[in-house]
Design an enzyme around this catalytic site. Structure first.
Site, PDB file in Angstrom:
ATOM      1  N   GLY A 143       0.811  -1.210   0.000  1.00 32.76           N
ATOM      2  CA  GLY A 143       0.000   0.000   0.000  1.00 32.76           C
ATOM      3  C   GLY A 143       0.840   1.255   0.000  1.00 32.76           C
ATOM      4  N   SER A 144       0.137   2.376  -0.085  1.00 28.41           N
ATOM      5  CA  SER A 144       0.830   3.653  -0.230  1.00 28.41           C
ATOM      6  C   SER A 144       1.233   4.233   1.120  1.00 28.41           C
ATOM      7  CB  SER A 144      -0.073   4.644  -0.951  1.00 28.41           C
ATOM      8  OG  SER A 144      -1.224   4.872  -0.162  1.00 28.41           O
ATOM      9  N   CYS A 145       0.878   3.543   2.225  1.00 26.98           N
ATOM     10  CA  CYS A 145       1.096   4.183   3.533  1.00 26.98           C
ATOM     11  C   CYS A 145       2.132   3.491   4.403  1.00 26.98           C
ATOM     12  CB  CYS A 145      -0.222   4.276   4.267  1.00 26.98           C
ATOM     13  SG  CYS A 145      -1.457   5.130   3.296  1.00 26.98           S
ATOM     14  N   PHE A 146       1.881   2.246   4.809  1.00 26.04           N
ATOM     15  CA  PHE A 146       2.776   1.616   5.790  1.00 26.04           C
ATOM     16  C   PHE A 146       4.250   1.612   5.344  1.00 26.04           C
ATOM     17  CE2 PHE A 146      -0.624  -1.214   8.068  1.00 26.04           C
ATOM     18  CZ  PHE A 146      -1.150  -0.071   8.632  1.00 26.04           C
ATOM     19  N   ASP A 193       5.487   5.264   5.221  1.00 24.46           N
ATOM     20  CA  ASP A 193       5.488   5.982   6.499  1.00 24.46           C
ATOM     21  C   ASP A 193       6.550   5.448   7.459  1.00 24.46           C
ATOM     22  OD1 ASP A 193       3.469   7.388   5.390  1.00 24.46           O
ATOM     23  OD2 ASP A 193       1.870   6.631   6.669  1.00 24.46           O
TER      24      ASP A 193
END
Ligand code: UGA
Length: 434
Positions: A264-267, A270
């Site tokens: 995904g684009s987050c974990f 980030d």
């Protein structure tokens, strides 16, 4: 209230849900074709329920999109929802945040109301006050906290359930340092259920809350993946372990599913950004680094299991069910299916794939090197193994009676008992009979 939203990605688009509470939304995006799509009531991304809200509110004039920043001049609140992609070293690229801040600044101060600029993009601690605020002051010629407000409200929605999560968040975090901004934002979120806890804090703490939360969730996944790898060696099924420890109220049951890891684009982005931020202030992020290294290894664990089951993978026909980084989305960013498929291709396997939503995105990544099947049934026909890489519910009821090949599970979607009862060989990360 009049709300402007800069950027029409997942976070920006989901803010159209504010229209449900009577707020008027203007979305500003730099891509004209995207603006046109939105103004036709069509969602440029697949997100359950979003298009219905968009369609209804575009029709009534509560939502519109534009490329013209002058349209934000009469807004009470301006949300910054532009991308913060990873750089080579894992730190985040703030160029879109800087450009958006400059353009917002040029249009601030035309309204007679006190306007609040709110950063909603995920940014490392201090970005709002050290990057956004000075650019806004410089390009507007105004003073933050006197002529306009600057705040940070992180977003915690998950792709695939963005609309539900936006309307029913576990908490609302409002980070600001001036009373007027706090009062305006409290008013904006007033229509949300009063039982939802509100956290009023400063911008930097709000930024840190977002990173700490995503890193904590990612750490649970990597922790369970490491436990799964150990479980296999001791003939223990990790899902039994996860279920049992999840019953402890201090642990809880969520985000304990072992498998091929998080995408995904987050974990991934980030955790890497927090690692870079941590190093920049002289703190060695040992645990955060391990979260990433465990995650990067998991897809290769599934390949190891495939090799143990099938021997040499050269010329083996492998069906891959699931391409999206998780279910209920067409998003393939950082999907764990990518390293799995790339390795299979490198090993000389013949790969057929099926995903209910992500086929078009997959074509942009793999081009003609794999076979795109029209259905899950077609995908698994006459293959040497079937791999499950995304937790789509519909893979649970795969017609097993017509299958003969081993099932190699990367997500634990299928019921192992059913697979075994159908006479098939079942393998999975953290499975005791691998
Ligand atoms: C995540 C967070 O869950 C949201 O709260 C946050 O707002 C969002 O990032 C963001 O920062 O924008 P999302 O990336 O949409 O949301 O997806 P998740 O549902 O968290 O799943 C992430 C990945 O972890 C997926 O690849 C999923 O398959 C994997 N996962 C999840 C596991 O491998 N095991 C689990 O137990 C749970």
């Amino acid at each position: 209230m009049k709300v402007a939203v800069i950027g029409s990605g997942y976070v920006g688009l989901t803010l159209v849900c504010l229209a449900k509470f009577g707020h008027k939304i203007t979305i500003v995006d730099k891509i004209q074709s995207r603006v046109d799509i939105i103004n036709n009531g069509i969602s440029p991304i697949y997100e359950p329920g979003l298009e219905e809200i968009l369609k209804e509110n575009v029709k009534t004039g509560m939502v519109k999109a534009t490329i013209d920043y002058t349209e934000i001049e009469d807004s009470d609140v301006v949300f910054v929802c532009v991308g913060t992609p990873s750089k080579e070293d894992g730190s985040i690229d703030l160029s879109q945040i800087e450009t958006a801040s400059r353009q917002i600044g040029q249009h601030l101060g035309k309204s007679k109301n006190y306007q609040v600029v709110v950063v909603k993009s995920t940014v490392v601690p201090k970005t709002t006050i050290k990057t956004v605020l000075p650019i806004l002051e410089e390009s507007s010629g105004l003073k933050a906290g006197v002529d306009f407000g600057v705040a940070m409200t992180p977003e915690f929605l998950r792709e695939g359930s963005g609309v539900y999560d936006f309307i029913n968040p576990d908490k609302i975090v409002i980070g600001t340092s001036d009373k007027k901004s706090l009062s305006i934002l409290s008013q904006l979120y007033e229509s949300f259920d009063s039982k939802i806890p509100r956290i009023y804090t400063d911008q930097t703490t709000a930024e840190m809350i977002k990173y700490a939360q995503n890193s904590m969730l990612a750490s649970r996944i990597s922790f369970m993946n490491e436990i799964a790898n150990i479980c296999e060696k001791f003939n223990v099924d990790v899902s039994e372990v996860a279920y049992a420890i999840g019953l402890d109220s201090r642990i809880g049951p969520k985000f304990l599913n072992a498998g091929i890891g998080f995408g995904g684009s987050c974990f991934p982005k980030d955790v890497k950004a927090l690692i870079a931020a941590s190093k920049s202030v002289g703190v060695k992020p040992n645990l955060l680094e391990s979260i990433i290294s465990v995650n990067e290894n998991q897809p290769h664990r599934l390949i190891e299991i495939a090799k143990r089951t099938l021997g040499d993978l050269k010329n083996k026909k492998i069906a891959v069910l699931g391409l999206a980084f998780k279910s209920d989305t067409d998003d393939m960013r950082e999907s764990r299916a990518i390293p799995v498929i790339e390795t299979l291709l490198k090993e000389g396997s013949i790969v057929s794939v099926y995903d209910p939503k992500a086929m078009e995105n997959a074509k942009k990544i793999f081009e003609g090197n794999i076979l795109y099947s029209a259905s899950k049934e077609d995908c698994v026909k006459n293959v040497d193994a079937c791999m499950v890489l995304t937790e789509w519910k519909e893979f649970r009821d795969l017609e097993l009676s017509s299958m003969k090949c081993p099932v190699i599970e990367g997500r634990r979607v299928m019921d192992p008992n059913k697979v075994i009862e159908a006479g098939l060989n079942y393998k999975s990360i953290g499975w005791k009979y691998n």
